[in-house]
Design a protein around this motif. Structure first.
Motif, PDB file in Angstrom:
ATOM      1  N   LYS A  39      -5.144   0.054  -6.587  1.00 22.21           N
ATOM      2  CA  LYS A  39      -6.522  -0.124  -6.165  1.00 22.21           C
ATOM      3  C   LYS A  39      -6.683   1.301  -5.352  1.00 22.21           C
ATOM      4  CE  LYS A  39      -7.083  -5.195  -5.808  1.00 22.21           C
ATOM      5  NZ  LYS A  39      -7.050  -6.174  -5.029  1.00 22.21           N
ATOM      6  N   ARG A  40      -5.805   1.538  -4.529  1.00 25.11           N
ATOM      7  CA  ARG A  40      -6.011   2.811  -3.756  1.00 25.11           C
ATOM      8  C   ARG A  40      -6.077   4.003  -4.671  1.00 25.11           C
ATOM      9  NH1 ARG A  40      -2.693   6.453  -2.372  1.00 25.11           N
ATOM     10  NH2 ARG A  40      -0.893   5.237  -3.081  1.00 25.11           N
ATOM     11  N   LEU A  41      -5.152   4.011  -5.695  1.00 32.31           N
ATOM     12  CA  LEU A  41      -5.147   5.335  -6.487  1.00 32.31           C
ATOM     13  C   LEU A  41      -6.428   5.131  -7.329  1.00 32.31           C
ATOM     14  CD1 LEU A  41      -3.469   7.540  -7.263  1.00 32.31           C
ATOM     15  CD2 LEU A  41      -2.152   5.959  -8.566  1.00 32.31           C
ATOM     16  N   GLN A  42      -6.989   4.094  -7.790  1.00 27.99           N
ATOM     17  CA  GLN A  42      -8.140   4.102  -8.369  1.00 27.99           C
ATOM     18  C   GLN A  42      -9.131   4.577  -7.826  1.00 27.99           C
ATOM     19  OE1 GLN A  42      -9.078   0.314 -11.148  1.00 27.99           O
ATOM     20  NE2 GLN A  42      -7.005  -0.335 -10.128  1.00 27.99           N
ATOM     21  N   GLN A  43      -9.272   4.424  -6.405  1.00 30.43           N
ATOM     22  CA  GLN A  43     -10.319   4.938  -5.648  1.00 30.43           C
ATOM     23  C   GLN A  43     -10.243   6.608  -5.651  1.00 30.43           C
ATOM     24  OE1 GLN A  43     -12.698   2.569  -5.293  1.00 30.43           O
ATOM     25  NE2 GLN A  43     -13.262   3.840  -3.667  1.00 30.43           N
ATOM     26  N   LYS A  44      -9.026   7.131  -5.459  1.00 29.51           N
ATOM     27  CA  LYS A  44      -8.895   8.506  -5.461  1.00 29.51           C
ATOM     28  C   LYS A  44      -9.071   9.309  -6.879  1.00 29.51           C
ATOM     29  CE  LYS A  44      -5.401  10.429  -3.276  1.00 29.51           C
ATOM     30  NZ  LYS A  44      -4.065  10.929  -2.816  1.00 29.51           N
ATOM     31  N   THR A 122       1.399  10.879 -17.489  1.00 27.84           N
ATOM     32  CA  THR A 122       2.019  10.216 -16.425  1.00 27.84           C
ATOM     33  C   THR A 122       1.515   8.858 -15.931  1.00 27.84           C
ATOM     34  OG1 THR A 122       2.646  12.454 -15.486  1.00 27.84           O
ATOM     35  CG2 THR A 122       3.035  10.553 -14.026  1.00 27.84           C
ATOM     36  N   PHE A 123       2.417   7.859 -15.960  1.00 21.97           N
ATOM     37  CA  PHE A 123       1.742   6.487 -15.657  1.00 21.97           C
ATOM     38  C   PHE A 123       2.050   5.836 -14.330  1.00 21.97           C
ATOM     39  CE2 PHE A 123       2.084   6.213 -20.379  1.00 21.97           C
ATOM     40  CZ  PHE A 123       0.837   5.847 -20.719  1.00 21.97           C
ATOM     41  N   ALA A 124       1.006   5.378 -13.823  1.00 19.65           N
ATOM     42  CA  ALA A 124       1.164   4.603 -12.577  1.00 19.65           C
ATOM     43  C   ALA A 124       0.876   2.957 -13.077  1.00 19.65           C
ATOM     44  CB  ALA A 124       0.440   5.152 -11.444  1.00 19.65           C
ATOM     45  N   THR A 125       1.498   2.303 -13.039  1.00 21.26           N
ATOM     46  CA  THR A 125       1.610   1.041 -13.791  1.00 21.26           C
ATOM     47  C   THR A 125       1.537  -0.060 -12.890  1.00 21.26           C
ATOM     48  OG1 THR A 125       2.365   1.901 -15.852  1.00 21.26           O
ATOM     49  CG2 THR A 125       2.580  -0.377 -15.759  1.00 21.26           C
TER      50      THR A 125
END
Length: 233
Positions: A39-44, A122-125
């Motif tokens: 959720k935090r990364l999606q905001q970025k 690059t995947f953040a999964t």
């Protein structure tokens, strides 16, 4: 028949690689993150150009095969949510028959695919419900109508599940195909992966994965090493 982690891909086009460094995401790798980190990364990433698509490497394989007119099935686990319904409908819209299990307790998995300007991904999964696919879900009936069973390498972290898939696939007289997922997955599971790859029909690897699997730096030598395990490398 293809089996793997059912993930919705959110493909984000990066303007540069700064965020990979900031988030400690090795370029070209697949890193697992938890729900809060996702959720935090999606905001970025909210201001970047992006789109969602049905994802997971086995699902992508199923899609490619179905596009060639081959009868194709996909097996995976999603949440009982909007993304899960999108996932199953999108697969069916692409002429893939589905055997989708649902977890009422967890959200559908989401893979943030961060695409660098040079095209590397690059995947953040966050695996979400996908990770709850278990050996108990698997029977040989899932594969009985098919000549080939393609197994996503990312499932390797659940040894019981992977063993059951191999066992049931062989009971259904399928030729077994495995992809090597990601170089860091290979490094973390090397001994087990080398064991289960003995006697499979097809092994797929990119250069980084082949290097990690074989320990050979020259791509052709790595390919020769892999070819000792399978009929086709």
């Amino acid at each position: 028949a293809c089996i793997g982690n059912a993930l919705v891909d959110k493909v984000c086009l990066l303007e540069n690689d700064a965020i990979l460094t900031e988030e400690n995401l090795p370029k070209g790798s697949m890193q697992l993150i938890n729900s809060e980190e996702s959720k935090r990364l999606q905001q970025k990433l909210v201001n970047l150009q992006s789109q969602i698509a049905t994802g997971g490497s086995a699902a992508n394989t199923a899609s490619g095969i179905a596009n060639m007119g081959v009868h194709t099935s996909y097996i995976g686990m999603v949440g009982n949510d909007e993304l899960g319904r999108f996932y199953e409908q999108d697969m069916q819209d692409n002429n893939i028959s589905t055997h989708i299990f649902r977890n009422d307790e967890m959200a559908t998995g989401l893979a943030l695919a961060l695409v660098s300007p040079d095209g590397e991904r690059t995947f953040a999964t966050h695996l979400g419900a996908a990770v709850t696919l278990s050996a108990e879900n698997i029977t040989s009936d899932l594969f009985s109508d098919f000549d080939y069973l393609h197994i996503e390498g990312y499932l390797i972290s659940n040894n019981d599940l992977f063993d059951k898939i191999l066992e049931c696939g062989k009971q259904a007289n399928c030729k077994i195909s495995i992809d090597l997922a990601s170089y860091n997955v290979v490094e973390e599971n090397l001994e087990y992966l080398r064991t289960v790859c003995k006697g499979v029909h097809i092994i797929f690897a990119n250069e980084d994965e082949a290097r990690a699997f074989s320990g050979k730096q020259v791509p052709e030598e790595a390919l020769e090493f892999i070819s000792q395990y399978s009929d086709i490398a």
